[in-house]
Design an enzyme around this catalytic site. Structure first.
Site, PDB file in Angstrom:
ATOM      1  N   HIS A 252       0.717  -1.174   0.135  1.00 28.34           N
ATOM      2  CA  HIS A 252      -0.125  -0.040  -0.042  1.00 28.34           C
ATOM      3  C   HIS A 252       0.935   1.390   0.084  1.00 28.34           C
ATOM      4  O   HIS A 252       0.940   2.175   0.949  1.00 28.34           O
ATOM      5  CB  HIS A 252      -0.858  -0.032   1.062  1.00 28.34           C
ATOM      6  CG  HIS A 252      -0.534  -0.181   2.646  1.00 28.34           C
ATOM      7  ND1 HIS A 252      -1.604  -0.641   3.508  1.00 28.34           N
ATOM      8  CD2 HIS A 252       0.729  -0.098   3.187  1.00 28.34           C
ATOM      9  CE1 HIS A 252      -0.860  -0.713   4.845  1.00 28.34           C
ATOM     10  NE2 HIS A 252       0.261  -0.411   4.312  1.00 28.34           N
ATOM     11  N   ASP A 325      -6.807  -3.281   0.895  1.00 30.72           N
ATOM     12  CA  ASP A 325      -6.361  -3.114   2.219  1.00 30.72           C
ATOM     13  C   ASP A 325      -7.556  -3.072   3.096  1.00 30.72           C
ATOM     14  O   ASP A 325      -7.999  -2.064   3.806  1.00 30.72           O
ATOM     15  CB  ASP A 325      -5.843  -1.588   2.211  1.00 30.72           C
ATOM     16  CG  ASP A 325      -4.481  -1.659   3.451  1.00 30.72           C
ATOM     17  OD1 ASP A 325      -4.728  -2.568   4.065  1.00 30.72           O
ATOM     18  OD2 ASP A 325      -3.889  -0.583   3.544  1.00 30.72           O
ATOM     19  N   PHE A 343      -7.038   2.869  12.869  1.00 30.72           N
ATOM     20  CA  PHE A 343      -6.814   2.979  11.386  1.00 30.72           C
ATOM     21  C   PHE A 343      -7.576   2.141  10.472  1.00 30.72           C
ATOM     22  O   PHE A 343      -7.632   0.925  10.801  1.00 30.72           O
ATOM     23  CB  PHE A 343      -5.292   3.055  11.168  1.00 30.72           C
ATOM     24  CG  PHE A 343      -4.378   4.122  11.726  1.00 30.72           C
ATOM     25  CD1 PHE A 343      -4.238   5.326  11.204  1.00 30.72           C
ATOM     26  CD2 PHE A 343      -3.770   3.915  12.896  1.00 30.72           C
ATOM     27  CE1 PHE A 343      -3.497   6.231  11.437  1.00 30.72           C
ATOM     28  CE2 PHE A 343      -2.932   4.954  13.489  1.00 30.72           C
ATOM     29  CZ  PHE A 343      -2.785   6.106  12.809  1.00 30.72           C
ATOM     30  N   GLY A 344      -7.983   2.364   9.255  1.00 26.83           N
ATOM     31  CA  GLY A 344      -8.554   1.354   8.233  1.00 26.83           C
ATOM     32  C   GLY A 344      -9.521   1.558   7.652  1.00 26.83           C
ATOM     33  O   GLY A 344     -10.593   2.121   8.632  1.00 26.83           O
TER      34      GLY A 344
END
Lengths: 445, 324
Positions: A252, A325, A343-344
């Protein structure tokens, strides 16, 4: 979407006959095939495909699926997915990832090792593989951890894990920070020709950061991570790769500088590859807006110039593959002050339509785009997937290339809803997903 | 028994610091004399008076039981007075430097210093400061010449000739002085050498030493005459050189399956002490039709007797040597 989604788990014991997919636009990015025709499956394999397969050519007694002129391509291969099972089933499970995956046309998933327990032991490798087979949706191949407990010091049993089925190795969203350890990791992995996947971020520069460093972060009063954190680690690792030999893949990547550095390293002949995730060519740091935690990703969404450079890297081949991701979170992990939120974002179901923007906007041909989400990631991970080939597993996706729709996070079929693309208008809808010759997902429009 | 010509031959070096610099003839001489001591050591009366009146100091800056005992026995069987000094637990703690220790011992007029040290090059440094002969009993990751000689003697007695043998050295090459001395000796004597190890346990540019490099035991052992396993130091068993003992044994430990790739009569060697279940399977280590590990220990005493004998033959002839 208002239409009906249907999942049918494909169990290995179920008998599977022959199916003819006719009246399709056949796409095989590996051979740049783009033609009208049909495809015949026999059992779990592709028996034949091409213009010669039509309604008239198919013998009686065979199930016929009329593709209505839509695109029939190899199933997608997503090489960066967090599943959360075992350990955090309230955020995501193998079944929920399988539903989201097949709804997105993804037939093969490579899952990150940060489960609980971590995938650093062959029993967990086997658990994940066996559970996924029993669920009968997207195929799941695990990454193994590089260091024990992601501690960055002691190696896991890379050789034994690879024999058990780990396809490559990564410490997930932690970089192997110590240069000597990373050197030995690359060197040891090269002993067995294993692929090391690095999260390219110098951790000391990223400590405490919530988003990209720059004007937006300054206006919001949020601590930022500079793009240099990515470049520094990539440059360091490329030097180590030159010392140690071996194969290195950067996951990524999100910055223009990273694209430049990797482009030059490839030109020098280094055995390096990289991917980016869908958000990094389709969104920039302004998506954070008024502290939208669904747009809090790692690496963070970058500047518009970085986004454009990522597109350029995809187009010129510096960036080998696109992944989702996919990182599921429950609401409690995201409904927090921005700095404290996790995060994410999830992405399995939106990988195809968001990636198709690169085609619709004229950057890539359809097959060039599909290669980045099918055959190329499969090659990177050594998976027998991502191609239309006689005798290969019949893992297919049928999609409507042009139909528009609006991504709504709360309508996603994955358990977690934290999509950074909430509200985005996209084109391209998966109509049917086939795994090992069995239709596992259909959308009735 | 020793023939006359062997008895009168001279070894043209004052010290034995390494295999590097030894010619093929010199190595052959050391092995020829060693052969005579193998015979002597199998007699009821093992002691001679060749080194009567000579003083040997075993100066060990690093722990060792086997090598020190072997040197001690070698000196005693030759009739010398042998003193053992383990410096690690005395002088260094009092702040004495290596050269201080060397000068102190030198003042006691020893004839031979047998030295082991954990730093590469330390034995050479010491040899420059003393008047007596110095034998390197292992320095850091550099050389261990008497080990390579005893390995060569074992091979030569079993196979008749070292020339033309295909020898695989397996395991922790990176930290191994045994590997370096063996590579030098075997190549000087005309053998072909392979090294087999994970990349993390191979030093940089090892292929420039003229060895063939392998990372897969079964591929590397193919057609080998000699399988030489190296000891994996316990302090390397955890960390980033390799993940675990289990994985190390799985891929690099010598078991019958991997051994089957070598010649059917391939000999198994190990400098000892071996870690069973780490670098070598117990069954293989104890297979006396193949394993010559105990024979290596026997050859060790004979080789060290030959070294001490040859190196003390010139003493007294050269006035400069006494009055440095």
């Amino acid at each position: 979407m208002t239409s009906t989604q249907t999942w049918t788990a494909a169990m290995p014991d179920d008998t599977v006959g022959q199916t003819a997919f006719i009246n399709a636009r056949l796409l095989d990015p590996a051979t740049d095939l783009d033609t009208s025709g049909g495809l015949l499956t026999d059992g779990e394999e592709i028996a034949d495909f091409g213009p010669q397969i039509t309604a008239d050519s198919v013998p009686d007694g065979i199930t016929i699926v009329d593709c209505g002129g839509h695109c029939l391509a190899p199933g997608l291969v997503d090489i960066r997915v967090q599943i959360r099972e075992p350990g955090e089933e309230h955020k995501g499970t193998l079944e929920s990832a399988g539903r989201a995956g097949t709804a997105g046309g993804v037939t093969s998933i490579v899952c990150l090792p940060d489960t609980d327990p971590i995938i650093e032991d062959m029993s967990v490798v086997e658990f994940v593989a066996r559970r996924a087979r029993k669920i009968g949706l997207s195929k799941v191949y695990p990454y193994g951890a590089i260091t024990k407990g992601f501690g960055g010091k002691e190696l896991t049993e890379l050789g034994i894990l690879a024999e058990a089925g780990a396809v490559a190795f990564t410490d997930s969203n932690k970089a192997v920070a110590d240069a000597t350890v990373m050197r030995r990791v690359l060197s040891y992995a090269a002993t067995f020709d294993l692929l090391i996947v690095q999260h390219p971020e110098e951790p000391s520069l990223a400590a405490g950061a919530a988003m990209n460093e720059g004007e937006v972060a300054t206006r919001l009063g949020l601590p930022g991570v500079p793009t240099a954190a990515e470049t520094i680690l990539i440059e360091r690792d490329l030097r180590l790769l030159e010392l140690s030999g071996g194969k290195l893949h950067f996951a990524h990547i999100s910055t223009g500088d990273a694209v430049d550095v990797i482009r030059k390293a490839k030109a020098r002949g280094l055995n390096v590859t990289c991917d980016t995730a869908a958000p990094y060519f389709s969104l920039n740091e302004t998506s954070v807006g008024e502290y939208r935690t669904f747009a809090k990703l790692s690496p963070p969404l970058r500047s518009e110039a970085d986004r454009e450079a990522i597109v350029e890297g995809i187009v010129d081949g510096t960036i080998d593959a696109i992944c989702s991701d996919h990182l599921p979170h429950d609401e409690d992990s995201k409904r927090l002050p921005f700095a404290q939120a996790a995060f994410g974002g999830v992405g399995l179901e939106t990988l195809l339509p968001v990636s198709l923007e690169l085609y619709h906007n004229g950057f890539l041909s359809l097959n060039q785009l599909l290669a980045k989400i099918t055959v190329r990631p499969a090659e990177l991970m050594g998976l027998p997937a991502g191609r239309l080939k006689k005798g290969a597993a019949a893992d297919l996706t049928l999609f409507d290339l042009t139909q528009g729709w609006k991504i709504r996070a709360d309508e996603l079929s994955s358990k977690a809803k934290n999509s950074p693309f909430d509200g985005r208008l996209v084109q391209g809808v998966v109509l049917r997903t086939v795994i090992d010759g069995r239709t596992v997902y259909t959308l009735d429009n | 028994m020793a023939d006359d010509s062997l008895d009168t031959k001279r070894f043209p070096h004052r010290h034995l610091l390494g295999i590097e610099g030894l010619s093929r003839d010199e190595i052959a001489l050391l092995l020829d004399v060693s052969d005579t001591y193998v015979d002597q050591n199998r007699q009821v009366d093992k002691k001679v008076s060749t080194l009567r009146g000579r003083t040997i100091i075993n100066l060990f800056f690093e722990n060792s039981t086997r090598t020190r005992t072997s040197f001690e026995l070698a000196g005693k069987r030759l009739g010398a007075d042998v003193i053992n000094m383990s410096v690690s637990d005395s002088a260094i703690k009092k702040g004495e430097t290596l050269i201080d220790t060397a000068m102190t011992l030198n003042a006691m007029h020893p004839d031979v210093l047998v030295v082991r040290h954990s730093n590469s090059g330390a034995v050479q440094l010491l040899s420059e400061k003393v008047n007596c002969a110095v034998v390197n009993a292992g320095d850091g990751s550099h050389e261990h010449p008497t080990q390579a000689l005893l390995d060569a003697l074992t091979m030569r007695r079993r196979r008749g000739n070292i020339e033309g043998l295909l020898v695989a050295i397996c395991g922790d090459i990176l930290h191994s002085r045994v590997a370096r001395s063996n590579i030098l000796l075997l190549q000087t004597m005309g053998a072909r050498v392979r090294v087999i190890a994970p990349r993390t346990l191979l030093p940089t540019a090892i292929e420039n030493l003229g060895v063939e490099v392998f990372h897969d035991m079964k591929v590397g052992l193919k057609d080998c005459d000699i399988v030489m396993m190296l000891r994996l130091q316990t302090e390397r068993m955890h960390g980033s050189f390799f993940p675990s003992v289990r994985e190390y044994f799985h891929f690099f430990g010598l078991d019958y399956d991997k051994l089957s790739a070598a010649k059917p009569d391939a000999l198994i060697m190990h400098p000892g002490p071996s870690n069973r279940g780490v670098e070598i399977d117990s069954e293989v280590a104890d297979d006396y039709s193949r394993s010559v590990i105990h024979e290596q220990v026997e050859m060790g005493v004979a080789v060290r007797m030959a070294c001490l004998d040859l190196m003390t033959r010139g003493i007294g002839d050269d006035p400069d040597q006494r009055n440095l």
